[in-house]
Motif scaffolding. Sequence first.
Motif, PDB file in Angstrom:
ATOM      1  N   GLU A   1     -13.032 -20.318  28.491  1.00  0.00           N
ATOM      2  CA  GLU A   1     -12.087 -19.981  27.534  1.00  0.00           C
ATOM      3  C   GLU A   1     -12.423 -18.678  26.811  1.00  0.00           C
ATOM      4  O   GLU A   1     -11.526 -17.793  26.631  1.00  0.00           O
ATOM      5  N   GLN A   2     -13.546 -18.448  26.837  1.00  0.00           N
ATOM      6  CA  GLN A   2     -13.772 -17.106  26.060  1.00  0.00           C
ATOM      7  C   GLN A   2     -13.374 -15.776  27.179  1.00  0.00           C
ATOM      8  O   GLN A   2     -12.978 -14.777  26.625  1.00  0.00           O
ATOM      9  N   LEU A   3     -13.733 -16.245  28.557  1.00  0.00           N
ATOM     10  CA  LEU A   3     -13.463 -15.177  29.525  1.00  0.00           C
ATOM     11  C   LEU A   3     -11.739 -14.835  29.408  1.00  0.00           C
ATOM     12  O   LEU A   3     -11.420 -13.919  29.701  1.00  0.00           O
ATOM     13  N   GLU A   4     -11.164 -15.850  29.204  1.00  0.00           N
ATOM     14  CA  GLU A   4      -9.427 -15.705  29.374  1.00  0.00           C
ATOM     15  C   GLU A   4      -9.164 -15.176  27.861  1.00  0.00           C
ATOM     16  O   GLU A   4      -8.443 -14.298  27.785  1.00  0.00           O
ATOM     17  N   ARG A   5      -9.959 -15.743  26.831  1.00  0.00           N
ATOM     18  CA  ARG A   5      -9.584 -15.170  25.429  1.00  0.00           C
ATOM     19  C   ARG A   5      -9.654 -13.610  25.162  1.00  0.00           C
ATOM     20  O   ARG A   5      -8.927 -12.751  24.674  1.00  0.00           O
ATOM     21  N   TYR A   6     -10.964 -13.283  25.736  1.00  0.00           N
ATOM     22  CA  TYR A   6     -11.278 -11.583  25.899  1.00  0.00           C
ATOM     23  C   TYR A   6     -10.808 -10.956  27.031  1.00  0.00           C
ATOM     24  O   TYR A   6     -11.425  -9.853  27.247  1.00  0.00           O
ATOM     25  N   SER A   7      -9.994 -11.523  27.882  1.00  0.00           N
ATOM     26  CA  SER A   7      -9.922 -10.814  29.172  1.00  0.00           C
ATOM     27  C   SER A   7      -9.335  -9.452  29.127  1.00  0.00           C
ATOM     28  O   SER A   7      -9.743  -8.660  29.927  1.00  0.00           O
ATOM     29  N   ARG A   8      -8.247  -9.205  28.138  1.00  0.00           N
ATOM     30  CA  ARG A   8      -7.831  -8.026  27.854  1.00  0.00           C
ATOM     31  C   ARG A   8      -8.772  -7.074  27.134  1.00  0.00           C
ATOM     32  O   ARG A   8      -8.524  -5.841  27.508  1.00  0.00           O
ATOM     33  N   ASN A   9     -10.004  -7.557  26.842  1.00  0.00           N
ATOM     34  CA  ASN A   9     -10.988  -6.519  26.437  1.00  0.00           C
ATOM     35  C   ASN A   9     -11.853  -6.268  27.371  1.00  0.00           C
ATOM     36  O   ASN A   9     -11.830  -5.219  27.800  1.00  0.00           O
ATOM     37  N   ILE A  10     -12.262  -7.106  28.310  1.00  0.00           N
ATOM     38  CA  ILE A  10     -13.023  -7.165  29.507  1.00  0.00           C
ATOM     39  C   ILE A  10     -12.519  -6.467  30.486  1.00  0.00           C
ATOM     40  O   ILE A  10     -13.350  -5.308  31.199  1.00  0.00           O
ATOM     41  N   ILE A  11     -11.297  -6.369  30.818  1.00  0.00           N
ATOM     42  CA  ILE A  11     -10.625  -5.642  31.834  1.00  0.00           C
ATOM     43  C   ILE A  11     -10.843  -3.922  31.451  1.00  0.00           C
ATOM     44  O   ILE A  11     -10.628  -3.612  32.328  1.00  0.00           O
ATOM     45  N   LEU A  12     -10.889  -3.880  30.394  1.00  0.00           N
ATOM     46  CA  LEU A  12     -10.982  -2.369  29.873  1.00  0.00           C
ATOM     47  C   LEU A  12     -12.507  -1.785  30.510  1.00  0.00           C
ATOM     48  O   LEU A  12     -13.619  -2.512  29.946  1.00  0.00           O
ATOM     49  N   LYS A  13     -12.607  -0.703  31.362  1.00  0.00           N
ATOM     50  CA  LYS A  13     -13.788  -0.415  31.994  1.00  0.00           C
ATOM     51  C   LYS A  13     -14.743  -0.091  30.765  1.00  0.00           C
ATOM     52  O   LYS A  13     -15.985  -0.187  30.923  1.00  0.00           O
ATOM     53  N   GLU A  14     -14.203   0.674  29.561  1.00  0.00           N
ATOM     54  CA  GLU A  14     -15.175   1.178  28.578  1.00  0.00           C
ATOM     55  C   GLU A  14     -15.737  -0.043  27.836  1.00  0.00           C
ATOM     56  O   GLU A  14     -16.838  -0.093  27.045  1.00  0.00           O
ATOM     57  N   VAL A  15     -15.131  -1.301  27.932  1.00  0.00           N
ATOM     58  CA  VAL A  15     -15.741  -2.365  27.220  1.00  0.00           C
ATOM     59  C   VAL A  15     -16.368  -3.366  28.098  1.00  0.00           C
ATOM     60  O   VAL A  15     -17.735  -3.468  28.087  1.00  0.00           O
ATOM     61  N   SER A  16     -15.767  -3.848  29.108  1.00  0.00           N
ATOM     62  CA  SER A  16     -16.298  -4.620  30.048  1.00  0.00           C
ATOM     63  C   SER A  16     -16.831  -5.692  29.472  1.00  0.00           C
ATOM     64  O   SER A  16     -16.817  -5.947  28.409  1.00  0.00           O
ATOM     65  N   SER A  17     -17.591  -6.682  30.286  1.00  0.00           N
ATOM     66  CA  SER A  17     -18.292  -7.863  29.810  1.00  0.00           C
ATOM     67  C   SER A  17     -19.413  -7.398  28.768  1.00  0.00           C
ATOM     68  O   SER A  17     -19.692  -8.101  27.917  1.00  0.00           O
TER      69      SER A  17
END
Lengths: 261, 68
Positions: free
Chosen positions: A6-22
């Motif tokens: 659920e967190q992976l989905e919720r934060y996917s648009r953050n994580i997809i940014l290479k400057e942020v990532s997981s």
Amino acid sequence: MAFTNEQLERYSRNIILKEVSSKGQKKLNDAKVLIIGAGGLGAPAAMYLAAAGVGTIGLCDADAVDLSNLQRQIIHTTEDVGKPKVQSALETIKALNPDVEVETLQGLVVADNILSLVEQYDFIIDGTDNFPAKFLINDGCVIAKKPFSHAGIIRFQGQLTTYLPDQGPCYRCIFVQPPPPDAVPTCRQAGVIGSLQAMEAIKFIVGIGTLLNGSLLTYDALKMDFRKIKVHRRPDCAVCGPNPSITAPVDYQTASCDLKT
Amino acid sequence: MELFIAGEKKSFEDGLSVSKLLEVEKVENPLYVTVSVNEQFVDQQQMPGRILKDGDQIEFLYFMGGGR
Ligand SMILES: [Zn+2]
């Protein structure tokens, strides 16, 4: 600790940014941000930080929600009128993102509590409406070596700067001391500036980009004009200079925040 | 001479002090405005004696409370 699906989905648009990532998202989830003042500045800041997944948000505000707040303080709703702002803000944050831990203090920041308060957090957002509080937060953060975002607004204009410990300049480098009560008009507008404060906190936590330390960003909503004014440390700054005369937080007489027309 | 006020070029008489500039520019609450000239803050006490030069970059930094 790994993210849940659920967190992976919720934060996917953050994580997809290479400057942020997981990695950056993990930093956000582990971070603690204190927001002082849950009003025009603090409300949008709190909502963006909660949405982005900042793990712990501290809220400090003495007031209750008033109907006249709702035109800009989007964290509160019509049914919250009369409720303490910290409670109303807590409920909105929890509804937005249940992952976020919310710590509330219904009261004012004063010389006696500012240090113990800021020491518990990684980044502080000044969303207060008066100069005694702004100077107190500055001095507390300088003394406790905590980064913070200052913002101020008046009518259709706003300003923003970020203090980084040992780098400065601090708010006092720019403005030296609070103006006498009522010498300078204060009034209430916001929105854009609070969300910019949230962005500064996120950049600091993730460790990306250039922060507004050494710059005062000014914003004119009518002209839609943003300017970055370079500011430097005052060598004789009373709190961040090499020979500070302020070594403990001080309370100033509180100026009123009446809207003068 | 020409000065840059908040980034905008404007013409002024030579020999203008910072205090006089605050007056000419009709700055509100001049006692409570921080002025920087070429990125250096000018102390309130130095404003009357600080004479501006052609090409100086001036910024007025205003107290802004608000936020409630
Ligand atoms: Zn300073």
